[in-house]
Motif scaffolding. Sequence first.
Motif, PDB file in Angstrom:
ATOM      1  N   UNK A   1       1.194  -9.475   6.892  1.00  7.94           N
ATOM      2  CA  UNK A   1       2.299  -9.442   7.853  1.00  7.94           C
ATOM      3  C   UNK A   1       2.114 -10.455   8.979  1.00  7.94           C
ATOM      4  N   UNK A   2       1.083 -11.297   8.877  1.00  9.54           N
ATOM      5  CA  UNK A   2       0.795 -12.308   9.899  1.00  9.54           C
ATOM      6  C   UNK A   2       0.983 -13.710   9.350  1.00  9.54           C
ATOM      7  N   UNK A   3       1.059 -14.669  10.261  1.00  6.46           N
ATOM      8  CA  UNK A   3       0.931 -16.068   9.886  1.00  6.46           C
ATOM      9  C   UNK A   3      -0.406 -16.573  10.407  1.00  6.46           C
TER      10      UNK A   3
ATOM     11  N   UNK B   1       7.689  -3.808   2.912  1.00  6.04           N
ATOM     12  CA  UNK B   1       6.294  -3.409   3.168  1.00  6.04           C
ATOM     13  C   UNK B   1       5.760  -4.083   4.425  1.00  6.04           C
ATOM     14  N   UNK B   2       6.071  -5.360   4.589  1.00  4.84           N
ATOM     15  CA  UNK B   2       5.594  -6.089   5.762  1.00  4.84           C
ATOM     16  C   UNK B   2       6.236  -5.549   7.035  1.00  4.84           C
TER      17      UNK B   2
ATOM     18  N   UNK C   1       4.448  -3.937  10.396  1.00  2.00           N
ATOM     19  CA  UNK C   1       4.734  -4.400  11.753  1.00  2.00           C
ATOM     20  C   UNK C   1       5.287  -3.261  12.603  1.00  2.00           C
ATOM     21  N   UNK C   2       6.100  -2.404  12.012  1.00  2.58           N
ATOM     22  CA  UNK C   2       6.655  -1.278  12.759  1.00  2.58           C
ATOM     23  C   UNK C   2       5.552  -0.335  13.205  1.00  2.58           C
ATOM     24  N   UNK C   3       4.528  -0.162  12.364  1.00  2.00           N
ATOM     25  CA  UNK C   3       3.419   0.728  12.723  1.00  2.00           C
ATOM     26  C   UNK C   3       2.565   0.154  13.842  1.00  2.00           C
ATOM     27  N   UNK C   4       2.610  -1.171  14.033  1.00  2.00           N
ATOM     28  CA  UNK C   4       1.851  -1.809  15.107  1.00  2.00           C
ATOM     29  C   UNK C   4       2.498  -1.585  16.466  1.00  2.00           C
TER      30      UNK C   4
ATOM     31  N   UNK D   1      14.323  -3.288  13.058  1.00  2.00           N
ATOM     32  CA  UNK D   1      14.320  -3.765  11.677  1.00  2.00           C
ATOM     33  C   UNK D   1      15.672  -4.383  11.312  1.00  2.00           C
ATOM     34  N   UNK D   2      16.750  -3.745  11.758  1.00  2.00           N
ATOM     35  CA  UNK D   2      18.076  -4.272  11.422  1.00  2.00           C
ATOM     36  C   UNK D   2      18.269  -5.669  12.014  1.00  2.00           C
TER      37      UNK D   2
END
Length: 264
Positions: A109-111, A155-156, A160-163, A172-173
Amino acid sequence: MVTDRGHRFGVDRAALLLDAFEGSDRLTLKQLVRRTGLPRSSAHRMLDRLVQLRWLHREDGYYELGTRLLELGSLALHQSRVHRAALPSLHELHRVTGLVVHLAVLDGSDVVYLDKLGRGLAAHLPSRIGWRQPAVRTSVGKAMLADLPPDELDRILAVERSRRTRAVPLDVRRVQTELARVRDRGVAIDHGETIRGFGCVGTPVGATGSVIAAVSVCGPIPEVQADYLLAGPLRSAAHGIWRRYQDRGPGIAPGPRPSGSVTA
């Protein structure tokens, strides 16, 4: 006799200690114990061994990453097929736009940034080789996320939402709407989301469904607001990287870094 399980345990502890340096240049034994949760005696013993191997350096009671890690990191970077294919286009993009140029790849989920080119302006940006940022906040990240299949993207976004804290939840929308715009326009925008006062415009490298990286130009927001003017040079750079990546493949010969660039 040391078992395979014992070797894995030792490697896991070493990795835990090295990962603790993310975001910090120097740490004391007490800080490392607190960050890793390892027993003080075990951490001290492992740190001594890492110093002997030059993975860490110790001075005045502080530990910092050692020269061996720098050597290995440099080797990995120069062996990177994507990075070697990208260098000519990155330099040309910087020449044409006068802005700071980044090359990044997606890692979960990172760059992770593979290169940064620029001169005086680059010193004002904290980005550097190896810098890691949430993909949803960066133009390079959005450019790559827009190419993912829906299930992988979901999934990504869940990660990110959990972070995020409840005070700053992930919309998310909004992210999905923005990524749809990226697919239509071919460029992604970051107006100060990553670095206050600085904007970035990014584009993916690779064919649809086969994106391997992303490239961006960054500068003070007033200089990157007319993103349609930057789209052409960005797409040209991305096309050149993709062509060299495909044409030369693993046979690309590593060469000296062109002079005149600043890497941070």
